[in-house]
Design a protein around this motif. Structure first.
Motif, mmCIF file in Angstrom:
data_model
loop_
_atom_site.group_PDB
_atom_site.id
_atom_site.type_symbol
_atom_site.label_atom_id
_atom_site.label_comp_id
_atom_site.label_asym_id
_atom_site.label_seq_id
_atom_site.Cartn_x
_atom_site.Cartn_y
_atom_site.Cartn_z
ATOM 1 N N THR A 52 0.833 -1.202 0.000
ATOM 2 C CA THR A 52 0.000 0.000 0.000
ATOM 3 C C THR A 52 0.865 1.248 0.000
ATOM 4 O OG1 THR A 52 -0.058 0.063 2.402
ATOM 5 C CG2 THR A 52 -1.867 -1.079 1.320
ATOM 6 N N TYR A 103 -9.560 4.007 2.229
ATOM 7 C CA TYR A 103 -10.332 4.057 0.997
ATOM 8 C C TYR A 103 -10.222 2.835 0.106
ATOM 9 C CZ TYR A 103 -11.613 8.742 2.163
ATOM 10 O OH TYR A 103 -12.127 9.818 2.794
ATOM 11 N N SER A 104 -9.090 2.146 0.142
ATOM 12 C CA SER A 104 -9.021 0.969 -0.719
ATOM 13 C C SER A 104 -8.970 -0.287 0.137
ATOM 14 C CB SER A 104 -7.809 1.046 -1.642
ATOM 15 O OG SER A 104 -6.672 0.579 -0.974
ATOM 16 N N ASP A 125 -7.040 -2.950 0.022
ATOM 17 C CA ASP A 125 -5.723 -3.342 0.503
ATOM 18 C C ASP A 125 -5.301 -2.527 1.719
ATOM 19 O OD1 ASP A 125 -5.602 -5.136 -1.459
ATOM 20 O OD2 ASP A 125 -4.087 -4.125 -2.678
ATOM 21 N N GLU A 126 -5.576 -1.225 1.625
ATOM 22 C CA GLU A 126 -5.190 -0.358 2.729
ATOM 23 C C GLU A 126 -5.972 -0.695 3.982
ATOM 24 O OE1 GLU A 126 -5.630 3.608 1.344
ATOM 25 O OE2 GLU A 126 -3.831 3.507 0.117
ATOM 26 N N LYS A 176 -6.953 -4.933 -8.835
ATOM 27 C CA LYS A 176 -6.988 -4.500 -7.451
ATOM 28 C C LYS A 176 -8.419 -4.257 -6.966
ATOM 29 C CE LYS A 176 -2.826 -4.370 -5.758
ATOM 30 N NZ LYS A 176 -2.730 -5.784 -5.430
ATOM 31 N N SER A 177 -9.262 -3.730 -7.835
ATOM 32 C CA SER A 177 -10.573 -3.348 -7.321
ATOM 33 C C SER A 177 -11.545 -4.516 -7.423
ATOM 34 C CB SER A 177 -11.103 -2.120 -8.072
ATOM 35 O OG SER A 177 -12.288 -2.429 -8.744
ATOM 36 N N GLU A 195 -19.903 2.664 -7.622
ATOM 37 C CA GLU A 195 -18.484 2.484 -7.371
ATOM 38 C C GLU A 195 -17.659 3.126 -8.455
ATOM 39 O OE1 GLU A 195 -16.924 -0.901 -5.715
ATOM 40 O OE2 GLU A 195 -18.815 -1.494 -4.800
ATOM 41 N N ALA A 237 -13.858 3.208 -9.766
ATOM 42 C CA ALA A 237 -12.540 2.620 -9.621
ATOM 43 C C ALA A 237 -11.604 3.471 -10.449
ATOM 44 C CB ALA A 237 -12.536 1.172 -10.081
ATOM 45 N N GLY A 255 -12.561 9.726 -2.146
ATOM 46 C CA GLY A 255 -11.608 8.639 -2.320
ATOM 47 C C GLY A 255 -10.523 8.984 -3.321
ATOM 48 N N ARG A 298 -6.535 9.520 -2.627
ATOM 49 C CA ARG A 298 -5.582 8.690 -3.360
ATOM 50 C C ARG A 298 -4.516 9.567 -4.021
ATOM 51 N NH1 ARG A 298 -5.466 3.276 -3.499
ATOM 52 N NH2 ARG A 298 -3.374 3.855 -2.842
#
Lengths: 671, 286
Positions: free
Chosen positions: A61, A67-68, A70-71, A424-425, A490, A492, B233, B237
């Motif tokens: 990360t 927010y993501s 993985d994080e 990733k998403s 969503e 991405a 978000g 980022r």
């Protein structure tokens, strides 16, 4: 006395984190998933001077905001599992941005060891990092390593064990400047006597409140006087923002980067030298992502990968297949010779052995695929592929990286679905998985060849091509539809680092390949083998019925289903049974038809001509293209998602296949 | 219309010009010509007593070395448009001062000390260029030429102040009654007067001239990040990836189909869709 400690590895993607992990733990590693999500979780162990160290590889990360996915995983782990030591692995040739993650960890109050990796690159660039100064200012142990040459690992182990013994929390504070610090103090005062959730530090909660971190805002709600705190936080941020002229989120991040910029300047000395790696990397990029050459190079590489996976893999798969065929025959022959009951030898040969065989038969393709993917990823090309293809894939509601799974799907949907691991998403991954079976895989080709050759001998190529094209068009439509239903809100974004090109390490690539391959064997394998046995049961029972004949359970099922297929023009049991067997593997459809009509080659064609018209033959091919992914694909989808999405994949494809086949047949009849 | 409306000698060595251009006011520092010599000596303390031409040579070596693997005498001859003999002579002097290692085969290499001195000169040059180009709006060619001339005569302290001054103008472009003293306060403490931020909010006016979304920057052009907007978000980022106000970004290239773009910042490549890039406002540098 044996001590046990738990260590987490954190770091940016492409910082060499996985290589460090491999070096530390060797072959003692275990791959699984993080609870509830399909993000790989790697765990390993090593022992150093009587201390047993469990190492957990956190997802790569850039930060620890919520927010993501993985994080969030990394952050949850650090907050809830409280490892004894966190090793932050940093690409020292890009200090400033890599150190940003460290900022967050220090703020969190973690016991940190800083690993400056890729020191060889730094040296080549003519940069000198004053490690002891960096260590002094940050007040954390700093170790230099070159992970891909396995240098500095002993030092890292010592540092980990020592840090675990000392158990100190960081003293380094980020100075956010007078204005913001006032706000932090104010909020800290307010939070002081409250029981903070999960032992977060006061300062961290205060900073996160100012940042309006969604998770912390939620956490605070459980505190007494939650409203008062939230109100104070809002007021405080508004006031600070007026004074700063920036929104607080920006201001806080800017402060961190500002501090890092100063820190890096303070601790590095740039000698005269050429940034060789970056220069080479940029030159490669000039060709690889070139306006004219970019797409042809990408397609060329895809073609090459495709060839490797299927041309090299398929003969191997064929060998495995014929081995299991031989094994089945020999076993049943041997069993019959010693007088064992017929059902037993059939179960063993047609059920168990062919079940295991049908799993292992995918292994060569899967391993080759992951070999190639590991090379593409480790070298840095994967990011370029996404860069080059994103425009097209984005228009389809997907991500640039989705292109590779789609292409691979033309060979076989199993590797195609497995390849979505690079996405990733969650949204992109699920959409790509769901539409992947619409990419007409090579196992469906025998069906097309048989039917197109029989009914459209002059236009074979065109007919087969139309089926491939239909698959692609449907995939686009379905992707768009599902996106608007399931992932409406969503976004991405594509905010992706293009890391410098690196030579992949053989060891890392092989470990990667084996890990993912064995995951397939373990998880998907059980479902596939189970499904094969189930179909065997249906075909074999009731006793005394001929295998897969009209009297067997599967035959009865076929007769039951057949009327439903009537609107599509092929409402007879043989077609239905062939399609049911086709769920095992699409290529089985041809063989089953042969068995049911007791004919092969020219005779089979003649039999087909009696039952099908050209129109219903076309509808049958369309049905074979779309209806239900094969068992292995279903198992793989389950492996990569959950039953809900797997159910959807099966359900929608069955309905869509039927609808399209019926439409074609009915409209065709009117014409 | 630009015009000098005030002219004040603030010390023995400095003259200050106040300029107006349209609605905006700029001030300009200049050296009182007479005092130049005296200042050079004062300002260049600890600078190894380099003559302007030697400084030019150092700078030329540094700049060339940033672009090429090796620096040859030929390169310097071409770059500075001087005779080979002069370069060789200068290299000897610089070698004596321990700034340059002049090897055989015509290759030149800066020593560690040489790099330090040259970088300082180069930094000064860049700052001056920005001052001339951005604050005074002098055309690029003149700015480059004049920056070369001034750079040898100005010390570290002044350079630092100039950088601060540029930053101050960027955030508080419109003058006020205490504008200059506000700047002095800012130079010392780093805090801007409150009305600057307020005005920015009230008028909604873009503070920095020539700003544009990152997505509309041409390939090859550079910008400095001014602000980041957009979805929570995405904004976070971008910030986390180092796109913070003040960061210099360069649009390196666009993908074959025009989108996404590849942006270089903080020494690494980041790719973004134009959609995401439009959330970033930058001030165009070149």
């Amino acid at each position: 006395m044996k001590r046990e400690i738990k260590v987490a590895l954190a770091g940016n993607p492409n910082s060499g984190k996985t290589t460090v992990f491999n070096n530390l733990t060797g072959s003692h590693q275990h791959v699984g998933n993080w609870p509830g999500v399909t993000v790989e979780k790697k765990e390993g162990k090593f022992t150093y001077q009587g201390t047993e160290v469990t190492v957990i590889d956190l997802p790569g990360t850039y930060s620890l905001s919520a927010y993501s996915l993985d994080e969030r995983i990394a952050r949850d782990f650090l907050l809830h599992e409280t490892p004894d030591v966190v090793v932050v692995i940093i690409d020292a040739s890009n200090l400033e941005r890599n150190l940003y993650l460290l900022c967050h960890l220090l703020e969190l109050g973690t016991n940190v060891v800083l690993d400056l990796n890729m020191m060889d690159v730094v040296e080549n660039q003519g940069i000198k990092i004053d490690t002891s100064k960096l260590s002094r200012i940050l007040n954390v142990p700093v170790i230099e390593t070159v992970a891909n040459k396995n240098e500095g690992m002993e030092g890292l182990k010592v540092a980990i064990v020592t840090a675990a013994e000392n158990k100190r929390s960081p003293t380094f504070k980020i100075d956010y400047g007078k204005v913001i610090e006032e706000g932090i103090t104010e909020l800290s005062e307010l939070l002081k006597d409250k029981a903070l959730p999960r032992g977060y530090t006061l300062r961290w909660v205060a900073v996160k409140l100012l940042e309006a971190d969604p998770e912390i805002l939620e956490n605070v709600e459980s505190l007494p006087q939650a409203q008062q705190i939230q109100k104070a936080a809002l007021e405080c941020s508004a006031r600070l923002e007026r004074r700063l002229g920036y929104d607080l989120e920006t201001a806080l991040v800017e402060r961190r980067y500002g501090l890092l910029e100063g820190l890096v300047r303070e601790c590095t000395e740039r000698h005269l030298g050429v940034e060789r790696r970056h220069e080479i990397s940029d030159q490669i990029d000039r060709v690889v992502t070139n306006k004219l050459l970019g797409i042809p190079i990408f397609l060329g590489l895809m073609w090459l990968s495709f060839q490797l996976v299927f041309t090299v893999g398929s003969p191997l798969a064929g060998l495995i297949d014929s081995f299991f065929g031989w094994l089945g025959d020999t076993t049943s022959g041997a069993l019959e010779a010693i007088g064992s009951p017929g059902w037993f030898s059939s179960l063993l040969a047609e059920g168990v052995i062919s079940g295991v065989g049908s799993v292992l038969v995918f292994l060569p393709n899967i391993l080759l695929l992951f070999l190639i993917i590991a090379i593409l990823e480790d070298s840095g090309y994967m990011a370029r592929a996404a860069f080059v293809m994103d425009r097209i894939m984005h228009a389809l509601g997907l991500h640039g990286k989705s292109f590779i799974p789609m292409i691979l799907g033309f060979g076989c949907n199993i590797p195609g679905i497995m390849a979505t691991r690079t996405l990733k998403s969650e949204k992109d991954r699920i959409l790509t998985i769901l539409v992947n079976p619409l990419m007409s895989c090579s196992a469906r080709l025998p069906i097309y060849v048989l039917f197109a050759g029989t009914f459209f001998p002059e236009r074979q190529g065109l007919v087969v091509f139309s089926l491939y094209l239909m698959g692609i068009v449907l995939a686009i439509l379905v992707a768009r539809l599902f996106k608007s239903i399931f992932f409406k809100h969503e976004v991405a974004p594509l905010i992706m680092e293009l890391p410098p090109y690196r030579l992949p390490q053989a060891r890392g690539v092989l470990i990667h390949m084996w890990e993912r391959g064995s995951l397939f064997l373990k998880k998907a394998g059980t479902i596939i083998a189970g499904g094969v046995v189930l179909i065997w049961l249906l075909a074999y029972f009731p006793l005394h019925a001929e295998y897969a004949s009209a009297q067997s359970l599967i035959g009865k099922l076929g007769s039951f289903v057949a009327p439903l297929l009537k609107p599509a023009g092929f409402g007879f049991p043989q077609a239905a049974v062939a399609l049911i067997f086709g769920i095992l593997a699409k290529e089985v459809v041809v063989g089953t038809l042969g068995t049911l009509y007791s004919a092969e080659g020219v005779a089979l064609k003649a039999a087909l001509l009696q039952h099908f018209t050209p129109l219903s033959a076309y509808a049958f091919m369309v049905m074979s293209l779309i209806y239900i992914p094969c068992l292995a694909a279903i198992a793989t989808i389950k492996r990569e998602t959950n039953w809900k999405w797997t159910g959807l994949a099966v359900g929608y494809s069955l309905i869509l296949g039927w609808v399209v086949a019926v439409l074609i047949y009915q409209i065709g009849r009117l014409l | 219309m630009a015009g000098i409306f005030l002219f004040e000698k603030i010390s023995e060595n400095f003259v200050i010009f106040f300029l107006t251009k349209g609605q905006k006011q700029y001030i300009m520092l200049a050296l009182a010509n007479k005092e130049r010599k005296a200042y050079i000596q004062e300002g260049n303390e600890g600078m190894n007593d380099l003559t302007p031409s030697l400084e030019d040579y150092l700078e030329a070596i540094l700049v060339t070395s940033l672009r090429r693997k090796v620096v040859r005498v030929k390169d310097i001859v071409r770059l500075l448009n001087v005779k080979t003999a002069s370069v060789v002579g200068a290299m000897k002097t610089l070698a004596q001062k321990g700034l340059v290692a002049h090897e055989r085969y015509g290759y030149i290499e800066l020593t560690h000390q040489g790099v330090a001195v040259a970088s300082e000169i180069y930094d000064r040059h860049k700052t001056l260029y920005r001052f001339l180009r951005e604050v005074l709006d002098v055309d690029a060619e003149t700015a480059a030429k004049d920056a070369c001339r001034i750079e040898h005569h100005i010390g570290k302290k002044t350079t630092e102040r100039m950088v601060k001054f540029i930053k101050f103008i960027e955030t508080c472009p419109e003058g006020g009654p205490l504008w200059l003293s506000s700047f002095h306060h800012y130079a010392k403490t780093g805090s801007r007067p409150e009305h600057c931020a307020k005005r920015e909010e009230a008028t909604g006016q873009k503070v920095i001239p020539r700003s544009s979304p990152l997505s509309s920057l041409k390939v090859g052009s550079k910008g400095r990040v001014v602000q980041i907007t957009g979805d929570q978000g995405i904004k976070r980022r971008l910030l986390d990836m180092g796109i913070v106000p003040g960061t210099e970004v360069k649009v390196e290239k666009a993908a074959p189909l025009g989108d996404p773009i590849d942006v270089v910042l903080k020494g690494y490549h980041l790719s973004l869709r134009r959609q995401e890039a439009s959330a970033v406002t930058v001030e165009v540098i070149e």
